[in-house]
Design an enzyme around this catalytic site. Structure first.
Site, PDB file in Angstrom:
ATOM      1  N   ILE A 175       0.830  -1.206   0.000  1.00 10.78           N
ATOM      2  CA  ILE A 175       0.000   0.000   0.000  1.00 10.78           C
ATOM      3  C   ILE A 175       0.865   1.256   0.000  1.00 10.78           C
ATOM      4  CG2 ILE A 175      -1.662   1.351   1.361  1.00 10.78           C
ATOM      5  CD1 ILE A 175      -2.909  -1.218   2.279  1.00 10.78           C
ATOM      6  N   GLU A 176       2.045   1.171   0.565  1.00  9.09           N
ATOM      7  CA  GLU A 176       2.893   2.364   0.679  1.00  9.09           C
ATOM      8  C   GLU A 176       3.777   2.550  -0.560  1.00  9.09           C
ATOM      9  OE1 GLU A 176       4.322   3.159   4.778  1.00  9.09           O
ATOM     10  OE2 GLU A 176       3.214   1.357   5.318  1.00  9.09           O
TER      11      GLU A 176
END
Length: 356
Positions: free
Chosen positions: A150-151
């Site tokens: 997600i990052e």
């Protein structure tokens, strides 16, 4: 031979004299600080009380090291994200007190996580890293976001190493930072370098001067706020050099559940996610209050934008107290004394093809 001996004697005497002079100046400075502190304790009862709970910032690491300078370049490096446009600084902006002022931060493809991105300033002495404490130290923390889907979204450690290994400047900088390694460019060394840079990130504030003996470093209103902060019971959790960051505590300790007060949409179970222990449900690392006036929004999910509201919620959920508007304003006034100076070496002073 005699000339050589005489020269050596002169040099040695000069070195001894210089060291002696330096030691004397340090001794005089220390003695002056002790005198100021003693005088303050005798004339300023609030300061004496404060020193039972708080400490000045620990001395940060030196930036003047090859590994720290490498860490800075890596901190701003965007090539180690899947999209090629994200870095550590994207969410932890060093020119903005280490935050992006977003409730939660968007990742490489715009997807947001569920927790607020905390500041990296003054994190070098925290008990652990991340809201749930799943990383024991800064080095372990630095490994997480790069590979988090997600990052920053990189697929593997090898992919990160390949990107860095194709850069001639990195080849030189890693070799200087890790001179004993046969293959200095590796994922572990990347994380270590970032951590060493982050250990240099301190923001000394007026409150540090106050704890050091300078009573006029705080205004009378700030001293009143400090006293209110202590007497209200905030020091139960917010203590030490960071006024937090030293322990875990349940959010909703006295009154809860916390989401009924914060309006949080997601019921985050906190440290339980990292440990699997039932007793850790809804426990989070106590946030440090350094630069808190600059790091909104607040709490683990950035659910509260206003500091005064956050203070009221803390009073109710953690202490079971309905703080008055006057108490809240007073505490907030004190907290302004925790706003420090951003170190110049932290800022990206030259254009980079890269950022992290």
């Amino acid at each position: 031979m005699k000339k050589v001996l005489i020269s050596a004697t002169i040099i040695a005497a000069t070195v001894v004299a210089c060291n002696s002079g330096s030691d004397q100046k340090k001794s005089e400075k220390d003695e002056k600080a002790k005198t100021e502190t003693k005088k303050q304790d005798e004339t300023d009862p609030v300061a004496k009380q404060a020193k039972a709970y708080f400490k000045q910032l620990p001395k940060p690491a030196s930036f003047d090291r090859p590994i720290a300078k490498l860490g800075k370049k890596l901190y701003y490096e965007t090539d180690v994200s899947l999209s090629g446009d994200m870095s550590c600084n994207s969410c932890h902006m060093l020119d903005n007190y280490g935050v992006d002022n977003e409730p939660t931060s968007p990742g490489h493809d715009g997807t947001r996580g569920e927790r607020n991105s905390p500041s990296v300033y003054n994190a070098y002495f925290h008990i652990a890293q991340f809201w749930d404490g799943r990383a024991a130290d800064l080095k372990e923390q630095a490994k997480g976001p790069v590979l988090n889907p997600i990052e920053m979204g990189m697929k593997s450690k090898k992919d990160v190493e390949s990107v860095l290994g194709d850069n001639e400047e990195y080849k030189k900088m890693f070799a200087e930072a890790f001179p004993d390694d046969k293959k200095p460019i590796n994922f572990d060394n990347m994380a270590e370098a970032i951590a060493e840079f982050e250990k240099t990130l301190a923001t000394p504030a007026p409150f540090d001067d106050y704890l050091g003996g300078k009573s006029d470093a705080l205004s009378s209103a700030q001293k009143e706020g400090l006293q209110t902060f202590i007497e209200t019971g905030c020091t139960t959790c917010h203590m030490g050099p960071g006024l937090g960051g030293q322990m875990y505590q349940k959010f909703g300790l006295v009154e809860g559940p916390y989401w009924e007060y914060t309006g949080s949409e997601h019921k985050d179970e906190g440290r339980f996610d990292a440990t699997g222990n039932e007793g850790d449900k809804y426990f989070f690392k106590v946030p440090a209050l350094r630069n808190v006036h600059k790091t909104a929004p607040y709490f683990h999910d950035g659910s509260v934008a206003d500091l005064d509201e956050a203070i009221k919620i803390m009073g109710k959920t953690q202490l079971g107290k309905d703080l008055t508007d006057e108490q809240v304003a007073s505490i907030s006034t004190f907290l302004k004394s925790l706003t420090g100076e951003i170190p110049e070496h932290a800022l990206q002073s030259e254009p980079a093809t890269a950022s992290m």
